[in-house]
Design a protein around this motif. Structure first.
Motif, PDB file in Angstrom:
ATOM      1  N   LEU A  12       0.366  -0.777   0.050  1.00 13.19           N
ATOM      2  CA  LEU A  12      -0.280   0.470  -0.261  1.00 13.19           C
ATOM      3  C   LEU A  12       0.699   1.158   0.207  1.00 13.19           C
ATOM      4  N   ARG A  13       2.001   1.166   0.498  1.00 13.95           N
ATOM      5  CA  ARG A  13       3.014   2.507   0.421  1.00 13.95           C
ATOM      6  C   ARG A  13       2.584   2.939  -1.598  1.00 13.95           C
ATOM      7  N   ILE A  15       0.870   3.901  -3.388  1.00 13.73           N
ATOM      8  CA  ILE A  15      -0.126   5.075  -3.162  1.00 13.73           C
ATOM      9  C   ILE A  15       0.560   6.303  -3.879  1.00 13.73           C
ATOM     10  N   VAL A  59      -7.498   1.482  -3.490  1.00  9.69           N
ATOM     11  CA  VAL A  59      -7.818   1.945  -1.142  1.00  9.69           C
ATOM     12  C   VAL A  59      -8.257   2.367  -0.592  1.00  9.69           C
ATOM     13  N   THR A  60      -9.035   3.123  -0.639  1.00 13.72           N
ATOM     14  CA  THR A  60      -9.844   3.824   0.307  1.00 13.72           C
ATOM     15  C   THR A  60     -10.896   3.494   0.681  1.00 13.72           C
ATOM     16  N   ALA A  63      -9.428  -0.504   1.833  1.00 19.53           N
ATOM     17  CA  ALA A  63      -8.569  -0.938   2.915  1.00 19.53           C
ATOM     18  C   ALA A  63      -8.792  -1.318   3.748  1.00 19.53           C
ATOM     19  N   PHE A 249       4.186   4.376   8.153  1.00 18.79           N
ATOM     20  CA  PHE A 249       2.900   3.770   6.749  1.00 18.79           C
ATOM     21  C   PHE A 249       2.679   2.428   6.344  1.00 18.79           C
ATOM     22  N   GLU A 253      -1.263  -0.549   5.149  1.00 20.09           N
ATOM     23  CA  GLU A 253      -1.909   0.266   6.201  1.00 20.09           C
ATOM     24  C   GLU A 253      -3.366  -0.004   5.898  1.00 20.09           C
ATOM     25  N   LYS A 258      -3.887   8.211   6.283  1.00 24.31           N
ATOM     26  CA  LYS A 258      -2.367   8.659   6.311  1.00 24.31           C
ATOM     27  C   LYS A 258      -2.624   7.979   4.255  1.00 24.31           C
ATOM     28  N   ILE A 259      -3.053   7.689   3.786  1.00 22.45           N
ATOM     29  CA  ILE A 259      -3.372   6.849   2.837  1.00 22.45           C
ATOM     30  C   ILE A 259      -3.666   7.554   1.550  1.00 22.45           C
ATOM     31  N   ARG A 260      -4.640   8.970   2.037  1.00 18.62           N
ATOM     32  CA  ARG A 260      -5.212   9.962   0.964  1.00 18.62           C
ATOM     33  C   ARG A 260      -3.461  11.026   0.768  1.00 18.62           C
ATOM     34  N   TRP A 263      -0.692   9.912  -1.742  1.00 18.96           N
ATOM     35  CA  TRP A 263      -1.515   9.871  -2.626  1.00 18.96           C
ATOM     36  C   TRP A 263      -0.816  11.729  -2.805  1.00 18.96           C
TER      37      TRP A 263
END
Length: 285
Positions: A12-13, A15, A59-60, A63, A249, A253, A258-260, A263
């Protein structure tokens, strides 16, 4: 001049890389040759199909969905992976967040994925099929040791391409690229540590000693390859984009903020370096 784009893996990193790729789409920048490892190719095909923000949406949305990833999937005999394979590689692209197979089929460049042979411990580079609604090669490239089953694509079992070639920029040059853009998923000053689960890997994959040896030397090789890459960058043959920090991260994740944010960092970095990227890539269409 033949251009190349290389995406490192990192679950997922990656992203971050999709943020950069979405910036490339907004800037109308394309490449002649694309190679990705693990999530680098699994996410990268959405760039090749021109589907802006598709990966961020996936992912959002998923996840936190146990069908997408979770230990329960690993315990299922029909799955044996931390990720829900049919859900992630069939249900999502074919129904929930459709992948544009037609646009990918029409993309005019070369796309390759990296896998690692369990038999030899060496990297294998394979063309990405344009119309595989099971994404078997992408699954194989993402098959992290201990967290995925091995895949047999016709020439023996293979797993995660990042084991043998985590940043395949040398392959891009071998394929005739004159200049290469590389998107990393670890910060520039990152140093990879030896695999702490090596004893378990040696036990689990004892039938494949060459693969175990490659895993044992993975950190050392990764450090060497990054040194070569940064040297090429100083020579002007490579353009490297990396996140400022991935501390805190996880590669699995679940924190959507954190994901957004990661990105967005990738997207902002791509837009900030638009002139450099335009010099290394080409216009779409």
């Amino acid at each position: 001049m033949k251009t190349g784009l290389v995406l490192e893996g990192g679950a997922l990193r990656t992203i971050f890389s999709t943020g950069v790729c979405d910036a490339l789409l907004d800037l109308g920048l394309d490449t002649d040759y694309f190679i990705g490892v693990s999530a680098g190719i699994a996410y990268g095909v959405s760039y090749l199909s021109g589907q802006r923000c598709r990966n961020l949406e996936i992912v959002t949305r998923y996840a936190r969905d146990k069908r997408y990833m979770g230990w329960g999937n690993l315990l299922r005999r029909d799955n044996r992976s931390y990720f829900g394979l049919k859900f992630a590689y069939e249900e999502i692209p074919n129904h929930l967040v459709p992948f544009d197979y037609e646009a990918f089929a029409e993309w005019g460049g070369q796309a390759e994925a990296v896998v690692t042979s369990l038999r030899t411990g060496q990297a294998v580079y394979l063309p990405v099929p344009r119309r595989d609604d099971h994404f078997l090669l992408l699954q194989a490239s993402c098959a992290m040791p201990l967290l995925f089953p091995a895949f047999d694509l016709g020439d023996g079992p293979v797993m995660d391409g990042g084991v043998a070639d985590a940043i395949p920029f040398e392959r891009a040059f071998e394929m005739g690229c004159d200049r290469v853009t590389v998107i990393l998923t670890r910060e520039r000053d990152y140093h990879k540590k030896p695999e702490r689960l090596q004893p378990l890997i040696d036990l689990t994959y004892r039938r494949w000693p060459a693969f175990c040896d490659t895993m044992r030397r993975r950190a050392e090789r990764y450090e060497e390859e990054r040194e070569k890459l940064f040297a090429l960058e100083r020579e002007g043959r490579a353009l490297v984009i990396a996140p400022k920090s991935t501390a805190g991260f996880s590669r699995v994740e679940r924190d959507l903020d954190k994901i957004r944010a990661l990105w967005q960092e990738g997207y902002d970095e791509g837009m900030a370096r638009r002139e450099e990227l335009a010099a290394f890539l080409k216009q779409r269409g």
